[in-house]
Design a protein around this motif. Structure first.
Motif, PDB file in Angstrom:
ATOM      1  N   ASP A  41       0.766  -1.408   0.033  1.00  0.00           N
ATOM      2  CA  ASP A  41      -0.097   0.177   0.158  1.00  0.00           C
ATOM      3  C   ASP A  41       1.071   1.141  -0.154  1.00  0.00           C
ATOM      4  N   GLU A  42       2.048   1.518   0.977  1.00  0.00           N
ATOM      5  CA  GLU A  42       2.621   2.469   1.109  1.00  0.00           C
ATOM      6  C   GLU A  42       4.095   2.222   0.890  1.00  0.00           C
ATOM      7  N   VAL A  43       4.572   2.798  -0.464  1.00  0.00           N
ATOM      8  CA  VAL A  43       5.964   2.509  -0.817  1.00  0.00           C
ATOM      9  C   VAL A  43       6.762   3.663  -1.153  1.00  0.00           C
ATOM     10  N   TYR A  44       7.933   3.637  -0.671  1.00  0.00           N
ATOM     11  CA  TYR A  44       8.758   4.778  -0.759  1.00  0.00           C
ATOM     12  C   TYR A  44      10.072   4.351  -1.482  1.00  0.00           C
ATOM     13  N   SER A  45      10.608   5.253  -2.112  1.00  0.00           N
ATOM     14  CA  SER A  45      12.079   5.117  -2.615  1.00  0.00           C
ATOM     15  C   SER A  45      12.748   6.052  -1.984  1.00  0.00           C
ATOM     16  N   LEU A  46      14.135   5.468  -1.512  1.00  0.00           N
ATOM     17  CA  LEU A  46      14.902   6.542  -0.616  1.00  0.00           C
ATOM     18  C   LEU A  46      15.929   7.346  -1.619  1.00  0.00           C
ATOM     19  N   ASP A  47      15.649   8.539  -1.301  1.00  0.00           N
ATOM     20  CA  ASP A  47      16.356   9.512  -2.367  1.00  0.00           C
ATOM     21  C   ASP A  47      17.837   9.700  -2.070  1.00  0.00           C
ATOM     22  N   GLY A  48      18.391   9.334  -3.301  1.00  0.00           N
ATOM     23  CA  GLY A  48      19.901   9.143  -3.040  1.00  0.00           C
ATOM     24  C   GLY A  48      20.518   8.017  -2.643  1.00  0.00           C
ATOM     25  N   GLY A  49      19.540   7.235  -2.320  1.00  0.00           N
ATOM     26  CA  GLY A  49      20.012   5.570  -1.929  1.00  0.00           C
ATOM     27  C   GLY A  49      20.813   5.721  -0.727  1.00  0.00           C
ATOM     28  N   PHE A  50      21.475   4.676  -0.555  1.00  0.00           N
ATOM     29  CA  PHE A  50      22.254   4.286   0.901  1.00  0.00           C
ATOM     30  C   PHE A  50      23.279   5.265   0.614  1.00  0.00           C
ATOM     31  N   ALA A  51      24.005   5.776  -0.406  1.00  0.00           N
ATOM     32  CA  ALA A  51      24.731   7.033  -0.197  1.00  0.00           C
ATOM     33  C   ALA A  51      24.454   8.155   0.453  1.00  0.00           C
ATOM     34  N   ALA A  52      22.938   8.297   0.357  1.00  0.00           N
ATOM     35  CA  ALA A  52      22.154   9.350   1.193  1.00  0.00           C
ATOM     36  C   ALA A  52      22.383   9.099   2.542  1.00  0.00           C
ATOM     37  N   TRP A  53      22.395   8.001   2.865  1.00  0.00           N
ATOM     38  CA  TRP A  53      21.957   7.763   4.564  1.00  0.00           C
ATOM     39  C   TRP A  53      23.064   8.026   5.462  1.00  0.00           C
ATOM     40  N   PRO A  54      22.967   9.162   5.975  1.00  0.00           N
ATOM     41  CA  PRO A  54      24.204   9.563   6.884  1.00  0.00           C
ATOM     42  C   PRO A  54      24.660   8.671   8.308  1.00  0.00           C
ATOM     43  N   TRP A  55      23.847   7.979   8.704  1.00  0.00           N
ATOM     44  CA  TRP A  55      23.734   7.168   9.772  1.00  0.00           C
ATOM     45  C   TRP A  55      24.617   5.858   9.728  1.00  0.00           C
TER      46      TRP A  55
END
Length: 100
Positions: free
Chosen positions: A84-98
């Motif tokens: 029902d509720e699907v997202y694509s992470l903007d910038g992918g894993f490269a954008a994950w700062p944590w």
């Protein structure tokens, strides 16, 4: 018509605070092993059918790739499969700062 949404890394952190979120990482297994978002499941052709059969279609689903491009088509596909509720992470894993 787009059937998924783009979500930022900060937006994902906020969503995780509000709901139980399913995260699938479509990068190759070696990249996944080097680092991934906590709680993410590596998703590929080898486990796609099983994942879809066992997943909760009502929980938010976030798709992660390297840079946020491939995850868009995967998010579209997973929405077509009934999520029902699907997202694509903007910038992918490269954008994950944590990540470590």
């Amino acid at each position: 018509m787009t059937t998924y949404q783009i979500i930022s890394a900060t937006g994902l952190k906020q969503l995780q605070q509000q709901a139980e979120v399913q995260i699938v990482d479509i990068r190759d297994p070696a990249s996944f092993e080097k680092g991934h978002i906590p709680g993410a499941v590596q998703l590929g052709n080898h486990n796609l059918t099983t994942f879809i059969a066992q997943a909760d279609m009502d929980k938010p689903l976030v798709v992660v790739c390297y840079h946020g491009i491939s995850s868009q088509s995967a998010a579209e596909y997973l929405h077509q499969q009934g999520f029902d509720e699907v997202y694509s992470l903007d910038g992918g894993f490269a954008a994950w700062p944590w990540y470590d």
